[in-house]
Design an enzyme around this catalytic site. Structure first.
Site, mmCIF file in Angstrom:
data_model
loop_
_atom_site.group_PDB
_atom_site.id
_atom_site.type_symbol
_atom_site.label_atom_id
_atom_site.label_comp_id
_atom_site.label_asym_id
_atom_site.label_seq_id
_atom_site.Cartn_x
_atom_site.Cartn_y
_atom_site.Cartn_z
ATOM 1 N N GLU A 1 0.830 -1.202 0.000
ATOM 2 C CA GLU A 1 0.000 0.000 0.000
ATOM 3 C C GLU A 1 0.865 1.252 0.000
ATOM 4 O O GLU A 1 0.569 2.231 -0.677
ATOM 5 C CB GLU A 1 -0.904 0.037 1.240
ATOM 6 C CG GLU A 1 -1.975 -1.018 1.261
ATOM 7 C CD GLU A 1 -2.802 -0.924 2.518
ATOM 8 O OE1 GLU A 1 -3.955 -0.467 2.415
ATOM 9 O OE2 GLU A 1 -2.298 -1.297 3.603
ATOM 10 N N TYR B 1 -13.071 27.647 0.759
ATOM 11 C CA TYR B 1 -13.106 26.207 0.537
ATOM 12 C C TYR B 1 -11.936 25.766 -0.338
ATOM 13 O O TYR B 1 -11.488 24.632 -0.270
ATOM 14 C CB TYR B 1 -14.449 25.728 -0.016
ATOM 15 C CG TYR B 1 -14.879 26.322 -1.329
ATOM 16 C CD1 TYR B 1 -14.378 25.849 -2.530
ATOM 17 C CD2 TYR B 1 -15.817 27.344 -1.376
ATOM 18 C CE1 TYR B 1 -14.776 26.388 -3.738
ATOM 19 C CE2 TYR B 1 -16.223 27.888 -2.575
ATOM 20 C CZ TYR B 1 -15.703 27.400 -3.757
ATOM 21 O OH TYR B 1 -16.100 27.929 -4.947
ATOM 22 N N GLU C 1 -6.988 6.490 10.727
ATOM 23 C CA GLU C 1 -7.292 7.333 11.876
ATOM 24 C C GLU C 1 -6.220 8.412 12.062
ATOM 25 O O GLU C 1 -6.535 9.557 12.404
ATOM 26 C CB GLU C 1 -7.392 6.485 13.151
ATOM 27 C CG GLU C 1 -8.539 5.487 13.147
ATOM 28 C CD GLU C 1 -8.229 4.153 12.470
ATOM 29 O OE1 GLU C 1 -9.018 3.214 12.655
ATOM 30 O OE2 GLU C 1 -7.213 4.038 11.759
ATOM 31 N N LYS D 1 -10.751 4.616 2.466
ATOM 32 C CA LYS D 1 -9.862 3.836 1.616
ATOM 33 C C LYS D 1 -10.772 3.190 0.574
ATOM 34 O O LYS D 1 -11.581 2.311 0.896
ATOM 35 C CB LYS D 1 -9.121 2.788 2.444
ATOM 36 C CG LYS D 1 -7.997 2.113 1.694
ATOM 37 C CD LYS D 1 -7.215 1.161 2.575
ATOM 38 C CE LYS D 1 -6.274 1.921 3.481
ATOM 39 N NZ LYS D 1 -5.322 1.021 4.170
#
Length: 116
Positions: A21, A53, A73, A99
């Site tokens: 990954e 934004y 997290e 993910k």
């Protein structure tokens, strides 16, 4: 309190526990909400009366495309810390990192969210 929400942003990053990954990378989805008083912006129609934004988008992109984190997290927490430091008018924020193609057998997404 009023809300600015950036929903379903997608960026490429190298986050995850598995070495592949981090080496190959993958796409991540991010949704962000910030809460603040927008009454001045509603009245004035002036950019300086709100939180841009575009600035929020660039901040999130920099974190996702930047230094890898092993955990979603942790990535969500990093994004949230930077968002809260961006502008003192932001009273609360929530981020959800997804993910989109986790290395699991089957078809699913994995999400982690943090609120401050």
């Amino acid at each position: 309190m009023d809300e600015i929400k950036l929903d379903s942003m997608v960026f490429f990053g190298r986050h995850g526990v598995n070495p592949e990954e981090r080496e190959l990378g993958q796409r991540f989805g991010v949704s962000l909400s910030v809460w603040l008083d927008l009454s001045a912006a509603a009245e004035s129609d002036a950019l300086e009366s709100t939180v841009s934004y575009a600035a929020l988008y660039k901040l999130v992109r920099a974190e996702v495309e930047g230094e890898p984190s092993r955990l979603l997290e942790r990535l969500a927490g990093r994004i949230l810390q930077r968002v809260l430091q961006l502008d003192e008018r932001i009273e609360q924020a929530q981020v959800e990192v997804t993910k989109l193609n986790p290395p699991l057998k089957g078809s699913t997404t994995v999400r982690a969210g943090v609120v401050m």
